[in-house]
Design a protein around this motif. Structure first.
Motif, PDB file in Angstrom:
ATOM      1  N   THR A  17       0.839  -1.203   0.000  1.00 37.72           N
ATOM      2  CA  THR A  17       0.000   0.000   0.000  1.00 37.72           C
ATOM      3  C   THR A  17       0.875   1.254   0.000  1.00 37.72           C
ATOM      4  OG1 THR A  17      -1.780  -1.141   1.181  1.00 37.72           O
ATOM      5  CG2 THR A  17      -1.785   1.271   1.254  1.00 37.72           C
ATOM      6  N   LYS A  20       2.226   1.767  -3.455  1.00 35.37           N
ATOM      7  CA  LYS A  20       1.209   2.302  -4.361  1.00 35.37           C
ATOM      8  C   LYS A  20       0.989   3.792  -4.123  1.00 35.37           C
ATOM      9  CE  LYS A  20      -1.429  -1.982  -5.055  1.00 35.37           C
ATOM     10  NZ  LYS A  20      -2.748  -2.644  -4.857  1.00 35.37           N
ATOM     11  N   ALA A  21       0.991   4.194  -2.848  1.00 32.16           N
ATOM     12  CA  ALA A  21       0.778   5.606  -2.512  1.00 32.16           C
ATOM     13  C   ALA A  21       1.929   6.474  -3.021  1.00 32.16           C
ATOM     14  CB  ALA A  21       0.621   5.760  -1.002  1.00 32.16           C
ATOM     15  N   ASP A  24       1.826   6.910  -6.773  1.00 37.40           N
ATOM     16  CA  ASP A  24       0.586   7.500  -7.296  1.00 37.40           C
ATOM     17  C   ASP A  24      -0.272   6.516  -8.071  1.00 37.40           C
ATOM     18  OD1 ASP A  24       0.880  10.151  -6.297  1.00 37.40           O
ATOM     19  OD2 ASP A  24       2.427  10.512  -7.803  1.00 37.40           O
ATOM     20  N   ILE A  28      -5.757   3.284  -4.959  1.00 42.45           N
ATOM     21  CA  ILE A  28      -5.688   3.602  -3.530  1.00 42.45           C
ATOM     22  C   ILE A  28      -6.337   4.975  -3.359  1.00 42.45           C
ATOM     23  CG2 ILE A  28      -3.345   4.548  -3.810  1.00 42.45           C
ATOM     24  CD1 ILE A  28      -2.802   3.830  -0.906  1.00 42.45           C
ATOM     25  N   ARG A  33      -3.607   7.993   0.329  1.00 38.37           N
ATOM     26  CA  ARG A  33      -2.359   8.282  -0.389  1.00 38.37           C
ATOM     27  C   ARG A  33      -1.673   9.524   0.181  1.00 38.37           C
ATOM     28  NH1 ARG A  33      -4.201   8.190  -5.256  1.00 38.37           N
ATOM     29  NH2 ARG A  33      -4.605  10.421  -5.477  1.00 38.37           N
ATOM     30  N   LYS A  37       1.977   9.781   2.105  1.00 36.72           N
ATOM     31  CA  LYS A  37       3.020  10.679   1.590  1.00 36.72           C
ATOM     32  C   LYS A  37       3.466  11.675   2.652  1.00 36.72           C
ATOM     33  CE  LYS A  37       2.226  10.704  -3.409  1.00 36.72           C
ATOM     34  NZ  LYS A  37       1.942  11.566  -4.588  1.00 36.72           N
TER      35      LYS A  37
END
Length: 335
Positions: A17, A20-21, A24, A28, A33, A37
């Motif tokens: 996860t 993926k965040a 971008d 998600i 996200r 970040k």
């Protein structure tokens, strides 16, 4: 060093996860996200370029091939300004820069081999002997290439407008009343050929014939050789009233020759350069020259190279000509 595992633990999510965040991914939620970040930034996380390359199959690394025969390196005013503009533009678009060197100790490599060794996605060639076999190998390779001031079929080139630049310079000198105009040009190259051709053609339009002894050759940025050629011109039975130099830096040699003979610029003889480097603006008198737009040349080189990399199917190889501008200065007298 903070890892994605540390961020995942802090956020209470999986490593996948977090990945993926940070990359971008669309599967998600935006809120999650942004949260991940923010935590990553607070923890001081920095992505590993090698890991990114493995993940994306891209290095985001561009090469610069710059081999100056005069060994002035990044002190070369004209090319250093182009390279700086190229670097700034590339970095704004998320790319790193690597200088290509084929003479590393104990590891002799061709230009192309070094590009592959460094994982470069493309390369700009700013100053080399384009006719060397290893240069030809690189230019014929599948690697995206953009050349500066030299044109090859099927390759994008960014070139300064040497034809119109020399035309503007010669026209100005003629309009100042000069008819005995000498030219110390650089060594053989496509740039030199363009300038010489424009020099002769513009003078012909003014009905001026150029004596063979008025045209000399000296390497670019070589003040000593330019000084020697200038001395030969000054010692002619019928010397010129104006001398055009290969570039602004080498014009120093011409200026030295003139002053050592007790002559004044422009009262006794006129001088002009080419490039428009800072030196030309601080000389006394201010040098008449053509200012080449190095910022635009470097910027366009970066943009076109990145376009070749990111949009290869719709990007065509082309010759992009960047105009310069006449700086009249005070080194050419009105007769």
């Amino acid at each position: 060093m903070v890892s994605m595992k540390d961020i995942a633990k802090k956020c209470g999510v999986s490593i996948a996860t977090v990945s993926k965040a940070l990359n971008d991914y669309s599967d998600i939620g935006a809120e999650k996200r942004d949260e991940i970040k923010k935590v990553a930034k607070e923890m001081g996380y920095l992505p590993n370029s090698s890991a990114r390359a493995l993940k994306t199959k891209r290095t985001y690394n561009l090469g610069i091939l710059f081999v100056d025969e005069a060994r002035s390196g990044l002190k070369h005013d004209y090319f250093s300004s182009i390279i700086e503009s190229f670097k700034v533009t590339a970095e704004e678009k998320g790319y790193d820069i690597t200088f290509v060197n084929c003479n590393m100790p104990k590891q002799r490599q061709s230009y192309y081999e070094h590009c592959r060794y460094r994982g470069l996605e493309g390369i700009v060639i700013a100053c080399i002997d384009f006719y060397k076999p290893e240069a030809q190998e690189l230019i014929r390779s599948s690697l995206p290439v953009v050349t500066i001031d030299h044109v090859f079929d099927g390759r994008t080139a960014i070139v300064s407008d040497n034809v119109n630049g020399m035309r503007d310079l010669v026209q100005y000198v003629c309009q100042q009343g000069h008819r005995k105009i000498a030219y110390i040009h650089g060594l053989d190259s496509s740039t030199t050929k363009a300038r010489i051709g424009s020099f002769y053609r513009t003078l012909a339009e003014f009905g001026i014939e150029v004596p063979e002894e008025y045209v000399k050759e000296a390497a670019y940025r070589d003040t000593e050789e330019t000084e020697r050629m200038a001395n030969e011109l000054l010692e002619l039975p019928d010397p010129p009233t104006c001398i055009l130099c290969p570039d602004d830096f080498s014009a120093l040699g011409c200026i030295n020759a003139i002053r050592e003979k007790g002559l004044r610029i422009p009262e006794d003889i006129s001088v002009a350069g080419y490039d428009g480097i800072t030196l030309a603006r601080v000389l006394e008198p201010k040098l008449t020259t053509i200012c080449q737009d190095t910022v635009t040349i470097g910027k366009r080189a970066a943009e076109e190279l990145i376009r070749l990399i990111e949009q290869p199917k719709i990007t065509l190889a082309e010759k992009i000509v960047v105009p310069g501008a006449l700086i009249t200065g005070k080194s050419v007298k009105k007769l």
